[in-house]
Design an enzyme around this catalytic site. Structure first.
Site, PDB file in Angstrom:
ATOM      1  N   ARG A  37       0.856  -1.187   0.000  1.00  0.00           N
ATOM      2  CA  ARG A  37       0.000   0.000   0.000  1.00  0.00           C
ATOM      3  C   ARG A  37       0.894   1.238   0.000  1.00  0.00           C
ATOM      4  NH1 ARG A  37      -2.748   3.236   3.962  1.00  0.00           N
ATOM      5  NH2 ARG A  37      -4.856   3.797   3.330  1.00  0.00           N
ATOM      6  N   SER A 106     -12.381  -2.649  -1.931  1.00  0.00           N
ATOM      7  CA  SER A 106     -12.765  -2.152  -0.611  1.00  0.00           C
ATOM      8  C   SER A 106     -14.256  -1.811  -0.593  1.00  0.00           C
ATOM      9  CB  SER A 106     -11.958  -0.901  -0.243  1.00  0.00           C
ATOM     10  OG  SER A 106     -10.608  -1.231  -0.020  1.00  0.00           O
ATOM     11  N   LYS A 135      -6.133   4.714   8.960  1.00  0.00           N
ATOM     12  CA  LYS A 135      -7.137   5.073   7.934  1.00  0.00           C
ATOM     13  C   LYS A 135      -8.058   6.131   8.528  1.00  0.00           C
ATOM     14  CE  LYS A 135     -10.360   3.027   4.599  1.00  0.00           C
ATOM     15  NZ  LYS A 135      -9.778   3.657   3.426  1.00  0.00           N
TER      16      LYS A 135
END
Length: 206
Positions: A37, A106, A135
């Site tokens: 990521r 997602s 997040k």
């Protein structure tokens, strides 16, 4: 084997040396999938880090998934791509990567969960189960009840992500979820290998 069982999501704020160390240790500890990521680096750096992780995973049987970027996944011949809701449309991504590679998406709300059933996906990432510092743009906190309902509803394997650690892992696992995705619990552990081993053992036994 369930490849989603213990799903490591890397921390792009860690330098390349730390990234390589974390991935190598986590895989030695039992991680079954790795998602690279990169939210804050340019494409060149993304590719450099992806190639470094791919080299570590060589021969391990652990798939390398690229977050968001289909071009990077194709450039390094990764095992798959994980898309967000604002990334390339799923159908187009599938055409580009082919049928053999893994494709995840997602899911942030119930409507997206319903729509995902009609898309050419391999798995869903349900985000976020709990609030988490990694997040910050959370649309929904699913909680245990929301996760359990999503698992019952979806025909696709679901990977839970967001605020998961040893203290809530048993409750997460009790929903029948296919996998758990972790960032801080492994990336920021004193020993990523020991953390992965302990979490996998707890996951298998819960």
């Amino acid at each position: 084997m369930n490849p989603y069982q213990l799903y490591l999501v890397t921390d792009d704020r860690q330098d390349l040396h730390t990234l390589k160390t974390v991935v190598a240790e986590a895989v030695a500890g039992g991680v079954t999938m790795v998602q690279l990521r990169e939210k804050h680096n340019d494409v060149r750096t993304f590719i450099e880090r992806a190639l470094a992780v791919k080299e570590i995973l060589q021969g391990s049987g652990v798939p390398l998934i690229i977050n968001d970027r289909v071009d990077v996944a194709l450039a390094v011949d990764a095992d798959g791509v994980h898309l967000g809701q604002s990334d390339m449309p799923v159908a187009l991504a599938r055409r580009l990567i082919g049928q053999e590679k893994l494709l995840g998406l997602s899911i942030e709300n119930k409507q997206q969960l319903i729509e995902a059933e009609f898309l050419p996906l391999d798995y869903l990432g349900l985000s976020a189960i709990f609030a988490t510092p990694t997040k910050t743009n959370i649309n929904r906190e699913w909680g245990i009840a929301g996760l359990a309902a999503a698992v019952r509803q979806s025909a696709l394997p679901i990977v839970a992500i967001g605020g998961i650690n040893a203290t809530n892992l048993d409750a997460i696992s009790s929903t029948g979820v296919a996998g758990i995705a972790l960032v801080s619990a492994i990336c920021h552990a004193e020993s990523p290998r020991a953390a992965a081993t302990k979490l996998l053992l707890q996951r298998v036994n819960s």
